[in-house]
Scaffold this active site. Structure first.
Site, mmCIF file in Angstrom:
data_model
loop_
_atom_site.group_PDB
_atom_site.id
_atom_site.type_symbol
_atom_site.label_atom_id
_atom_site.label_comp_id
_atom_site.label_asym_id
_atom_site.label_seq_id
_atom_site.Cartn_x
_atom_site.Cartn_y
_atom_site.Cartn_z
ATOM 1 N N LYS A 1 -3.707 1.607 -4.128
ATOM 2 C CA LYS A 1 -3.926 2.643 -3.115
ATOM 3 C C LYS A 1 -3.890 2.071 -1.695
ATOM 4 O O LYS A 1 -3.436 2.745 -0.766
ATOM 5 C CB LYS A 1 -5.255 3.362 -3.375
ATOM 6 C CG LYS A 1 -5.251 4.175 -4.676
ATOM 7 C CD LYS A 1 -4.117 5.199 -4.708
ATOM 8 C CE LYS A 1 -4.170 6.078 -5.949
ATOM 9 N NZ LYS A 1 -3.085 7.064 -5.993
ATOM 10 N N TYR B 1 -6.709 -0.965 -8.980
ATOM 11 C CA TYR B 1 -6.496 0.419 -8.546
ATOM 12 C C TYR B 1 -6.561 0.497 -7.026
ATOM 13 O O TYR B 1 -5.678 1.091 -6.391
ATOM 14 C CB TYR B 1 -7.544 1.334 -9.176
ATOM 15 C CG TYR B 1 -7.464 2.767 -8.690
ATOM 16 C CD1 TYR B 1 -6.442 3.611 -9.133
ATOM 17 C CD2 TYR B 1 -8.392 3.273 -7.781
ATOM 18 C CE1 TYR B 1 -6.352 4.919 -8.675
ATOM 19 C CE2 TYR B 1 -8.311 4.578 -7.326
ATOM 20 C CZ TYR B 1 -7.293 5.391 -7.777
ATOM 21 O OH TYR B 1 -7.201 6.686 -7.308
ATOM 22 N N SER C 1 -3.781 9.243 -2.112
ATOM 23 C CA SER C 1 -4.431 7.947 -2.057
ATOM 24 C C SER C 1 -5.808 8.131 -2.679
ATOM 25 O O SER C 1 -5.965 8.820 -3.690
ATOM 26 C CB SER C 1 -4.502 7.451 -0.611
ATOM 27 O OG SER C 1 -5.151 6.204 -0.530
#
Length: 272
Positions: free
Chosen positions: A152, A148, A134
């Site tokens: 995650k 992004y 992560s």
């Protein structure tokens, strides 16, 4: 004890550093890359302990086949490290549809395919450790890195559920959450949306806030990862880097303050 590690995205950055660390101490490693030439140096040095496989993690069928080859070659898979992924930079308004889909195809769907492929093997073994890469940006978000962070955050939620689902099979699960490191995350491996000038000030403010000391040394993470895979009771979450620890503590403190300030409203909304 010697382990067999399956790691994706092993051509550079954390992936290659950790692959080499495992090999140096005698573990077996199955390293997946898009271009097998990127691991030519390690393949010649560790011929008996390293299996290099070409893989695009977004290809579900190929991902399952790679896991099957790894099991056939070494007889077991003790640890899966879903490391493959990349960062996409762009304000939410700047993102194109294909850019959004591509970010999730690699960072989320690719991770899911490998996870699904390895669970039956680990279940049969009654042991195993799934490690998902992560980011501290899967805990807090920054402007122009929204897609992004979204990928995650998805990995965080998925993995927390996974950990509860597979615990009874003897499978351990960990989220590794690095802060910024001196890799090519923001350079050659990154993707940039076409910028709109009206967000230039946001980008400039973000850049101005970057401090050299906030970026860790990638090689320094090896010892932490080795300790993690050897731990009898590994944590569900492991932050890597000093900055990430500080940011996360501050962010959660601020969230708790807000939730407490609005607690009366929240409880009234319960209705009974």
């Amino acid at each position: 004890m010697k382990k067999t590690i399956f790691i994706t995205g092993a051509s550079r950055g954390f992936g290659k550093i950790w692959t080499e660390a495992f090999l140096k101490r005698g573990d077996n490693v199955v390293a997946t890359v898009r271009n097998t030439e990127s691991l030519k140096d390690l393949a010649s040095e560790y011929q008996d302990n390293l299996l290099v496989l070409q893989l695009d993690v977004t290809d579900k069928k190929a991902s399952f086949e790679a896991v099957s080859k790894a099991k056939s070659h070494f007889g077991a898979i003790d640890v899966l490290i879903n490391n493959a992924g990349y960062g996409h930079f762009g304000a939410v308004e700047e993102l194109e549809e294909q850019e959004i889909r591509a970010q999730f195809e690699t960072n989320v769907f690719g991770l899911i395919w490998l996870t699904q492929a390895v669970i039956p093997i680990m279940r049969e073994q009654k042991s195993g450790h799934i490690i998902q890469l992560s980011s501290v940006l899967g805990v807090i978000a920054l402007p122009t890195l929204g897609i992004y962070s979204a990928s995650k955050f998805a990995v965080e939620g998925l993995t927390e559920s996974l950990a509860a689902e597979v615990a009874g099979f003897g499978i351990k699960v960990t989220l590794v959450e690095p802060n910024g490191y001196e890799t090519d995350f923001g350079a050659s491996s990154a993707v940039q949306s076409k910028p709109l000038p009206l967000y230039d000030a946001v980008r400039a403010a973000l850049q101005e806030g970057n401090k050299e000391e906030d970026y860790g040394v990638p090689e320094a993470t090896s010892e932490a990862v080795l300790k993690l895979v050897d731990a009898e009771n590994p944590p569900l979450r492991l932050l890597l880097g000093k900055a990430g620890v500080q940011w996360t503590k501050y962010a959660y403190g601020e969230r708790l303050k807000t939730w407490e300030e609005w607690q009366d409203v929240s409880e009234a909304a319960h209705g009974k």
